[in-house]
Structure formats: C-alpha cells, structure tokens
Write a protein that holds these residues in place. Structure first.
Motif, mmCIF file in Angstrom:
data_model
loop_
_atom_site.group_PDB
_atom_site.id
_atom_site.type_symbol
_atom_site.label_atom_id
_atom_site.label_comp_id
_atom_site.label_asym_id
_atom_site.label_seq_id
_atom_site.Cartn_x
_atom_site.Cartn_y
_atom_site.Cartn_z
ATOM 1 N N ALA A 1 9.140 6.129 3.132
ATOM 2 C CA ALA A 1 8.805 7.427 2.558
ATOM 3 C C ALA A 1 9.757 7.745 1.426
ATOM 4 O O ALA A 1 10.941 7.388 1.475
ATOM 5 N N ASP A 2 9.228 8.418 0.414
ATOM 6 C CA ASP A 2 10.046 8.837 -0.721
ATOM 7 C C ASP A 2 9.428 10.084 -1.340
ATOM 8 O O ASP A 2 8.207 10.220 -1.377
ATOM 9 N N SER B 1 0.838 -1.193 0.000
ATOM 10 C CA SER B 1 0.000 0.000 0.000
ATOM 11 C C SER B 1 0.875 1.246 0.000
ATOM 12 O O SER B 1 1.935 1.254 0.634
ATOM 13 N N TYR B 2 0.421 2.278 -0.722
ATOM 14 C CA TYR B 2 1.095 3.565 -0.629
ATOM 15 C C TYR B 2 0.110 4.671 -0.968
ATOM 16 O O TYR B 2 -0.974 4.428 -1.522
ATOM 17 N N ILE B 3 0.504 5.880 -0.599
ATOM 18 C CA ILE B 3 -0.366 7.039 -0.766
ATOM 19 C C ILE B 3 0.491 8.237 -1.149
ATOM 20 O O ILE B 3 1.622 8.383 -0.675
ATOM 21 N N SER B 4 -0.053 9.096 -2.006
ATOM 22 C CA SER B 4 0.683 10.278 -2.447
ATOM 23 C C SER B 4 0.812 11.287 -1.305
ATOM 24 O O SER B 4 0.138 11.184 -0.277
ATOM 25 N N ASN B 5 1.678 12.283 -1.507
ATOM 26 C CA ASN B 5 1.924 13.238 -0.428
ATOM 27 C C ASN B 5 0.674 14.028 -0.073
ATOM 28 O O ASN B 5 0.462 14.374 1.101
ATOM 29 N N ARG B 6 -0.193 14.268 -1.035
ATOM 30 C CA ARG B 6 -1.417 15.019 -0.755
ATOM 31 C C ARG B 6 -2.581 14.114 -0.394
ATOM 32 O O ARG B 6 -3.658 14.594 -0.061
ATOM 33 N N ILE C 1 8.224 5.061 -4.542
ATOM 34 C CA ILE C 1 7.892 4.618 -3.196
ATOM 35 C C ILE C 1 7.771 3.103 -3.106
ATOM 36 O O ILE C 1 8.148 2.510 -2.095
ATOM 37 N N GLY C 2 7.273 2.465 -4.154
ATOM 38 C CA GLY C 2 7.112 1.019 -4.106
ATOM 39 C C GLY C 2 8.344 0.239 -4.514
ATOM 40 O O GLY C 2 8.352 -0.996 -4.468
ATOM 41 N N VAL C 3 9.398 0.949 -4.890
ATOM 42 C CA VAL C 3 10.571 0.278 -5.448
ATOM 43 C C VAL C 3 11.811 0.500 -4.574
ATOM 44 O O VAL C 3 12.452 -0.461 -4.138
#
Length: 121
Positions: free
Chosen positions: A97-98, A48-53, A104-106
């Motif tokens: 975090a990236d 799972s990941y989410i953008s900064n906003r 971010i997933g890599v």
C-alpha cells in the motif's frame, strides 16, 4: 501498522485461489494498493495495482484476464482473485500500500509478509 496476507496454497494448473490482505493500524481507503510476486531466482515484481477509489487498475500482461484486484474499504481489506492458474504463477505473493498511485509499483510505504502460491502441472 500492518498488512496481513492470507489465502495462498497449493493448486493444480487451471485452478483458482483468492488472496486477501487485511490492513490494520491505518485506513486502507486512503491508499493505492498493489500485488507483487517473487518467483524463485527472480526479482520481486508488481503485476497489479488499483487506486484508492478503485477507478484505475493496472495489470501486467501475463495476468491480464486471469487475475482481478479488488478492495473493500469498509473492511480495510484488499483481494486478488486468481483464475486459470499456471505453473509459472508459482511465487511468493505480497500485498502493498502507498498513498501515491505513482509510487505503488516502485516503492510502496507498507508491505504484507508474503504468502506462497504453488501451482502444480
């Protein structure tokens, strides 16, 4: 610069846990954030990941509908709400975090230390 994960533990199948990951030394609001896990004998994988906003989220199929990623940029903290847990969710969970949503997933810039989640049947 640090990501400090917490909230792991032992839970029965069907139960819930909430993981937190607090950032220090940098402003989490500028970063895409994600959660990875590594089960015994397997490679670490992003699920799972989410953008900064917070306007884009990704979930791997096996957690979709059960897990929710969120962030509170004012508190410099990210969260993972895990419901309907299954024994196959047992793993060490890592936050990351990236600056780039594509990375971010890599290969994220920053990693948390990992927190163990164990789901008993």
């Amino acid at each position: 610069v640090q990501l400090q994960a917490s909230g792991g533990g032992l839970v029965q199948a069907g139960g819930s846990l909430r993981l937190s990951c607090a950032a220090s030394g940098f402003t989490l609001g500028y970063y895409a954030i994600g959660w990875f896990r590594q089960a015994p004998g397997k490679e670490r994988e992003v699920f799972s990941y989410i953008s900064n906003r917070g306007d884009f989220t990704y979930y791997k199929d096996d957690v979709k509908g059960r897990f929710t990623i969120s962030r509170d940029n004012a508190k410099n903290t990210m969260y993972l709400q895990m419901n309907s847990l299954k024994p196959e969710d047992t793993a060490v969970y890592y936050c990351a975090a990236d600056l780039s949503l594509r990375r971010i997933g890599v290969h994220p810039d920053y990693w948390g230390q990992g927190t163990q989640v164990t789901v008993s049947s």
